[in-house]
Design a protein around this motif. Structure first.
Motif, PDB file in Angstrom:
ATOM      1  N   LYS A  81      -7.627  10.102  -5.485  1.00  0.00           N
ATOM      2  CA  LYS A  81      -8.200   8.948  -4.776  1.00  0.00           C
ATOM      3  C   LYS A  81      -9.336   8.326  -5.572  1.00  0.00           C
ATOM      4  O   LYS A  81      -9.405   7.112  -5.764  1.00  0.00           O
ATOM      5  CB  LYS A  81      -8.713   9.382  -3.404  1.00  0.00           C
ATOM      6  N   ASN A  82     -10.243   9.185  -6.044  1.00  0.00           N
ATOM      7  CA  ASN A  82     -11.399   8.632  -6.740  1.00  0.00           C
ATOM      8  C   ASN A  82     -11.019   8.039  -8.090  1.00  0.00           C
ATOM      9  O   ASN A  82     -11.591   7.035  -8.512  1.00  0.00           O
ATOM     10  CB  ASN A  82     -12.460   9.724  -6.916  1.00  0.00           C
ATOM     11  N   LYS A  83     -10.057   8.639  -8.750  1.00  0.00           N
ATOM     12  CA  LYS A  83      -9.667   8.092 -10.052  1.00  0.00           C
ATOM     13  C   LYS A  83      -9.008   6.731  -9.890  1.00  0.00           C
ATOM     14  O   LYS A  83      -9.190   5.834 -10.700  1.00  0.00           O
ATOM     15  CB  LYS A  83      -8.701   9.049 -10.740  1.00  0.00           C
ATOM     16  N   LEU A  84      -8.241   6.583  -8.819  1.00  0.00           N
ATOM     17  CA  LEU A  84      -7.635   5.276  -8.576  1.00  0.00           C
ATOM     18  C   LEU A  84      -8.706   4.233  -8.321  1.00  0.00           C
ATOM     19  O   LEU A  84      -8.604   3.092  -8.771  1.00  0.00           O
ATOM     20  CB  LEU A  84      -6.678   5.337  -7.383  1.00  0.00           C
ATOM     21  N   LYS A  85      -9.758   4.625  -7.623  1.00  0.00           N
ATOM     22  CA  LYS A  85     -10.851   3.684  -7.398  1.00  0.00           C
ATOM     23  C   LYS A  85     -11.499   3.309  -8.724  1.00  0.00           C
ATOM     24  O   LYS A  85     -11.839   2.146  -8.961  1.00  0.00           O
ATOM     25  CB  LYS A  85     -11.904   4.294  -6.464  1.00  0.00           C
ATOM     26  N   VAL A  86     -11.663   4.287  -9.609  1.00  0.00           N
ATOM     27  CA  VAL A  86     -12.287   4.005 -10.893  1.00  0.00           C
ATOM     28  C   VAL A  86     -11.402   3.086 -11.724  1.00  0.00           C
ATOM     29  O   VAL A  86     -11.868   2.155 -12.368  1.00  0.00           O
ATOM     30  CB  VAL A  86     -12.554   5.323 -11.654  1.00  0.00           C
ATOM     31  N   VAL A  87     -10.083   3.335 -11.702  1.00  0.00           N
ATOM     32  CA  VAL A  87      -9.185   2.546 -12.552  1.00  0.00           C
ATOM     33  C   VAL A  87      -9.061   1.117 -12.038  1.00  0.00           C
ATOM     34  O   VAL A  87      -9.069   0.158 -12.797  1.00  0.00           O
ATOM     35  CB  VAL A  87      -7.801   3.226 -12.611  1.00  0.00           C
ATOM     36  N   LEU A  88      -8.970   0.977 -10.735  1.00  0.00           N
ATOM     37  CA  LEU A  88      -8.720  -0.356 -10.196  1.00  0.00           C
ATOM     38  C   LEU A  88      -9.985  -1.187 -10.079  1.00  0.00           C
ATOM     39  O   LEU A  88      -9.927  -2.405 -10.162  1.00  0.00           O
ATOM     40  CB  LEU A  88      -8.046  -0.235  -8.826  1.00  0.00           C
ATOM     41  N   GLY A 130       6.481   5.025 -11.779  1.00  0.00           N
ATOM     42  CA  GLY A 130       7.571   5.051 -10.815  1.00  0.00           C
ATOM     43  C   GLY A 130       7.400   4.003  -9.735  1.00  0.00           C
ATOM     44  O   GLY A 130       8.355   3.322  -9.334  1.00  0.00           O
ATOM     45  N   THR A 131       6.173   3.848  -9.257  1.00  0.00           N
ATOM     46  CA  THR A 131       5.912   2.842  -8.226  1.00  0.00           C
ATOM     47  C   THR A 131       6.194   1.450  -8.755  1.00  0.00           C
ATOM     48  O   THR A 131       6.773   0.609  -8.055  1.00  0.00           O
ATOM     49  CB  THR A 131       4.454   2.927  -7.764  1.00  0.00           C
ATOM     50  N   TYR A 132       5.783   1.202  -9.999  1.00  0.00           N
ATOM     51  CA  TYR A 132       6.024  -0.115 -10.583  1.00  0.00           C
ATOM     52  C   TYR A 132       7.513  -0.401 -10.650  1.00  0.00           C
ATOM     53  O   TYR A 132       7.966  -1.499 -10.308  1.00  0.00           O
ATOM     54  CB  TYR A 132       5.397  -0.189 -11.969  1.00  0.00           C
ATOM     55  N   VAL A 133       8.314   0.612 -11.084  1.00  0.00           N
ATOM     56  CA  VAL A 133       9.763   0.380 -11.205  1.00  0.00           C
ATOM     57  C   VAL A 133      10.365   0.104  -9.832  1.00  0.00           C
ATOM     58  O   VAL A 133      11.184  -0.815  -9.664  1.00  0.00           O
ATOM     59  CB  VAL A 133      10.425   1.596 -11.886  1.00  0.00           C
ATOM     60  N   VAL A 134       9.940   0.887  -8.831  1.00  0.00           N
ATOM     61  CA  VAL A 134      10.503   0.694  -7.491  1.00  0.00           C
ATOM     62  C   VAL A 134      10.116  -0.668  -6.927  1.00  0.00           C
ATOM     63  O   VAL A 134      10.954  -1.395  -6.374  1.00  0.00           O
ATOM     64  CB  VAL A 134      10.032   1.839  -6.577  1.00  0.00           C
ATOM     65  N   LEU A 135       8.848  -1.037  -7.078  1.00  0.00           N
ATOM     66  CA  LEU A 135       8.407  -2.319  -6.540  1.00  0.00           C
ATOM     67  C   LEU A 135       9.054  -3.484  -7.273  1.00  0.00           C
ATOM     68  O   LEU A 135       9.404  -4.503  -6.656  1.00  0.00           O
ATOM     69  CB  LEU A 135       6.884  -2.429  -6.624  1.00  0.00           C
ATOM     70  N   GLY A 196      -2.633  -0.795 -11.777  1.00  0.00           N
ATOM     71  CA  GLY A 196      -2.935  -2.189 -11.458  1.00  0.00           C
ATOM     72  C   GLY A 196      -1.680  -3.031 -11.367  1.00  0.00           C
ATOM     73  O   GLY A 196      -1.559  -3.921 -10.520  1.00  0.00           O
ATOM     74  N   MET A 197      -0.732  -2.728 -12.260  1.00  0.00           N
ATOM     75  CA  MET A 197       0.521  -3.465 -12.302  1.00  0.00           C
ATOM     76  C   MET A 197       1.282  -3.326 -11.000  1.00  0.00           C
ATOM     77  O   MET A 197       1.889  -4.283 -10.508  1.00  0.00           O
ATOM     78  CB  MET A 197       1.328  -2.830 -13.426  1.00  0.00           C
ATOM     79  N   SER A 198       1.274  -2.111 -10.417  1.00  0.00           N
ATOM     80  CA  SER A 198       2.007  -1.901  -9.167  1.00  0.00           C
ATOM     81  C   SER A 198       1.388  -2.708  -8.049  1.00  0.00           C
ATOM     82  O   SER A 198       2.106  -3.278  -7.228  1.00  0.00           O
ATOM     83  CB  SER A 198       1.975  -0.432  -8.750  1.00  0.00           C
ATOM     84  N   LEU A 199       0.054  -2.760  -8.011  1.00  0.00           N
ATOM     85  CA  LEU A 199      -0.576  -3.547  -6.953  1.00  0.00           C
ATOM     86  C   LEU A 199      -0.272  -5.019  -7.121  1.00  0.00           C
ATOM     87  O   LEU A 199      -0.060  -5.734  -6.124  1.00  0.00           O
ATOM     88  CB  LEU A 199      -2.087  -3.305  -6.943  1.00  0.00           C
ATOM     89  N   ALA A 200      -0.227  -5.470  -8.381  1.00  0.00           N
ATOM     90  CA  ALA A 200       0.126  -6.869  -8.596  1.00  0.00           C
ATOM     91  C   ALA A 200       1.561  -7.140  -8.158  1.00  0.00           C
ATOM     92  O   ALA A 200       1.867  -8.178  -7.565  1.00  0.00           O
ATOM     93  CB  ALA A 200      -0.056  -7.232 -10.067  1.00  0.00           C
ATOM     94  N   ALA A 201       2.465  -6.181  -8.432  1.00  0.00           N
ATOM     95  CA  ALA A 201       3.864  -6.357  -8.016  1.00  0.00           C
ATOM     96  C   ALA A 201       3.969  -6.351  -6.496  1.00  0.00           C
ATOM     97  O   ALA A 201       4.756  -7.105  -5.907  1.00  0.00           O
ATOM     98  CB  ALA A 201       4.728  -5.247  -8.605  1.00  0.00           C
ATOM     99  N   LEU A 202       3.153  -5.518  -5.840  1.00  0.00           N
ATOM    100  CA  LEU A 202       3.159  -5.489  -4.386  1.00  0.00           C
ATOM    101  C   LEU A 202       2.686  -6.827  -3.818  1.00  0.00           C
ATOM    102  O   LEU A 202       3.247  -7.364  -2.859  1.00  0.00           O
ATOM    103  CB  LEU A 202       2.254  -4.359  -3.894  1.00  0.00           C
ATOM    104  N   MET A 215      -2.998 -10.948 -10.606  1.00  0.00           N
ATOM    105  CA  MET A 215      -2.656 -10.542 -11.967  1.00  0.00           C
ATOM    106  C   MET A 215      -3.838 -10.627 -12.926  1.00  0.00           C
ATOM    107  O   MET A 215      -4.166  -9.644 -13.589  1.00  0.00           O
ATOM    108  CB  MET A 215      -1.490 -11.405 -12.464  1.00  0.00           C
ATOM    109  N   PRO A 216      -4.560 -11.767 -13.006  1.00  0.00           N
ATOM    110  CA  PRO A 216      -5.705 -11.791 -13.910  1.00  0.00           C
ATOM    111  C   PRO A 216      -6.796 -10.826 -13.494  1.00  0.00           C
ATOM    112  O   PRO A 216      -7.483 -10.240 -14.341  1.00  0.00           O
ATOM    113  CB  PRO A 216      -6.209 -13.240 -13.822  1.00  0.00           C
ATOM    114  N   TRP A 217      -6.913 -10.615 -12.183  1.00  0.00           N
ATOM    115  CA  TRP A 217      -7.931  -9.709 -11.686  1.00  0.00           C
ATOM    116  C   TRP A 217      -7.701  -8.304 -12.216  1.00  0.00           C
ATOM    117  O   TRP A 217      -8.600  -7.651 -12.739  1.00  0.00           O
ATOM    118  CB  TRP A 217      -7.894  -9.728 -10.163  1.00  0.00           C
ATOM    119  N   PHE A 218      -6.454  -7.814 -12.073  1.00  0.00           N
ATOM    120  CA  PHE A 218      -6.183  -6.464 -12.538  1.00  0.00           C
ATOM    121  C   PHE A 218      -6.176  -6.375 -14.048  1.00  0.00           C
ATOM    122  O   PHE A 218      -6.475  -5.336 -14.619  1.00  0.00           O
ATOM    123  CB  PHE A 218      -4.877  -5.939 -11.955  1.00  0.00           C
TER     124      PHE A 218
END
Lengths: 273, 245
Positions: A81-88, A130-135, A196-202, A215-218
């Protein structure tokens, strides 16, 4: 992990696949007697030597190029959870960015990801990919262009993107004179783009216009994350501190995120369009 | 000038016809079928019987001598021989049917025949929907079980003891909700958000079943429940994509 593999690389590798029937059958017995005699006697003596020596070779070279992958999967929920917060949202990270070292067996090694938020891991990149491919598959399907071959194509495209990002980071390190960061570290840092890519795809699935904002944000966030991470990696690895060259390369890394994101974010079945 | 050559006459009469001698010279007479008469020809072992039809008399010599003691009545039933136990498969499928409490003791010994049955059912429903995806689904099951195997063993580290057979068995049995979804989606309008909403229910069911099974069947999975659940969620979302679109 490799210690588990080694003892098995001897003779059992060569045993023929006998027909699996519970009753002893004539055909199987004949082949068993003749075949395994030959294999055990003749090849067995060489097999151990061949596989033994080659597995040592492979093992020593693997540990030179890939550090132990087990290290990258020592994660738990809290770390993820925390690493995702750091990355995003890397600008929200108030702490420092250096990895914590601990002396292990006389050498300095980094603490595993459970104890250190700045350590790279391979779980998040794998799941994000995997999430990116599915989305991406879902967004193709909503446009009516889904097919299993299209999904394979998206997978390959994503892998190429991951490799290009890895190559970018590795080349940056090499051009400064030392590429001694472990390869799996670089692969892990490169794989964080897919979060970030998966969130943009979502966002693209939910509403077509939010894509142009997300997209530019991420892109920017990933650029900041990579810059801050690579700065620490470069400080750790490179002896001489050549300020301007460092900064130009870091800026180049950040700017190169934009074409990469645009290419990956454009979810189609062709290479570019 | 006419060349004379022997044309074998077509005769449907009995064998005693002198014109039928030509036919008899041409083909090997087939011995009449004698069931259960106890002659050595019928009492081969099962394994060598499969081979001896092609490589005939070479192995039939020892086969007749050694196989004389096992005759047709003492052989195991075919399903037991193949390792398929229908009642076990049915109880495993029934255990996955309840999404809230998966009975994991039934799954202790893993088998692959239930997953193959569910795979066939899935492919059948896809075929009814007009999509011929036999190879695709099989390939995706293999890849996703390898994926889950790698992820679980990496996460659990030294204490993890998931093996590939159990992993494939779990992934296969937890496909039951997806199979039901593909049956239901034959009656739903194609594509769109409605399909996604219904798919979410079934995917969550499958995720819950597979995570529960994986965590309870192996050692090191307890503290990584959420992480494994996300991996399973990805796998079953992928299969539901095949159904929806």
């Amino acid at each position: 992990m490799y210690n588990n593999v080694r003892p098995q690389l001897g003779v059992p590798q060569f045993q023929p696949q006998l027909p699996t029937s519970s009753q002893p059958n004539v055909f199987g017995n004949a082949f068993n007697a003749a075949g395994s005699g030959l294999i055990r006697g003749g090849l067995g003596a060489y097999g151990e030597k061949i596989f033994g020596s080659s597995s040592e070779y492979v093992q020593s070279n693997i540990t030179r190029y890939f550090s132990d992958p087990q290290y990258y999967f020592q994660v738990n929920d809290h770390y993820v959870k925390n690493k995702l917060k750091v990355v995003l949202f890397p600008f929200l990270h108030r702490g420092h960015w250096t990895r914590i070292t601990e002396p292990v067996g006389g050498r300095l090694s980094y603490k595993p990801p459970i104890y250190d938020i700045n350590a790279p891991d391979l779980y998040i990149p794998l799941m994000a990919f995997g999430t990116y491919v599915v989305l991406a598959g879902i967004s193709l399907g909503l446009r009516g262009k889904f097919s299993p071959e299209a999904l394979n194509w998206l997978f390959i495209k994503g892998m190429v993107g991951w490799c290009m990002q890895t190559a970018l980071l590795k080349l940056t390190l090499l051009s400064l004179g030392s590429g001694e960061a472990p390869l799996l570290d670089i692969v892990a840092y490169a794989g964080y783009t897919f979060a970030g890519m998966s969130l943009a795809a979502l966002g693209k699935i939910i509403s077509g216009y939010s894509h142009y904002a997300l997209m530019p944000w991420f892109c920017l966030c990933m650029g900041i994350f990579l810059v801050k991470t690579m700065k620490r990696v470069l400080f750790a690895e490179v002896r001489s501190y050549d300020s301007s060259k460092h900064h130009y390369l870091l800026l180049f890394i950040a700017l190169a995120q934009f074409p990469l994101f645009m290419w990956l974010g454009n979810i189609t079945v062709n290479w570019f369009i | 000038m006419e060349k004379e050559f022997k044309v074998p006459p077509v005769s449907f009469a009995s064998v005693g016809n002198p014109a039928g001698q030509n036919l008899q010279n041409r083909r090997v007479p087939i011995p009449p079928f004698q069931p259960n008469s106890g002659i050595p020809f019928m009492s081969f072992d099962i394994g060598s019987a499969a081979v001896s039809t092609s490589s005939g008399p070479i192995y039939s010599g020892p086969g007749i001598g050694g196989g004389g003691s096992v005759n047709f009545d003492d052989e195991e039933p075919l399903l037991d021989e193949l390792g398929i136990h229908p009642d076990q498969i049915w109880s495993k499928i029934r255990s996955v049917l309840n999404p809230f409490r998966v009975n994991h003791t039934v799954h202790k010994d893993s088998d692959l025949s239930g997953p193959i049955l569910l795979y066939m059912a899935f492919c059948l429903f896809q075929l009814l929907a007009g999509k011929i995806q036999f190879g695709v689904i099989l390939g995706w099951i293999v890849v996703s079980s390898i994926f889950l195997y790698v992820v679980f063993n990496m996460l659990a580290g030294r204490t993890g003891n998931l093996d590939l057979h159990t992993c494939t068995s779990v992934v296969g049995y937890s496909m039951l909700p997806v199979v039901i979804f593909s049956a239901i989606s034959l009656f739903l309008p194609q594509g769109g958000f409605f399909g996604l909403a219904i798919a979410a229910v079934f995917v969550l069911w499958a995720t819950r079943a597979s995570t529960g099974l994986v965590v309870s069947l192996t050692d090191g999975g307890d503290e990584h429940r959420g992480l494994i659940a996300y991996a399973c969620f990805l796998i079953y979302t992928l299969f539901s994509l095949l159904v929806i679109f």
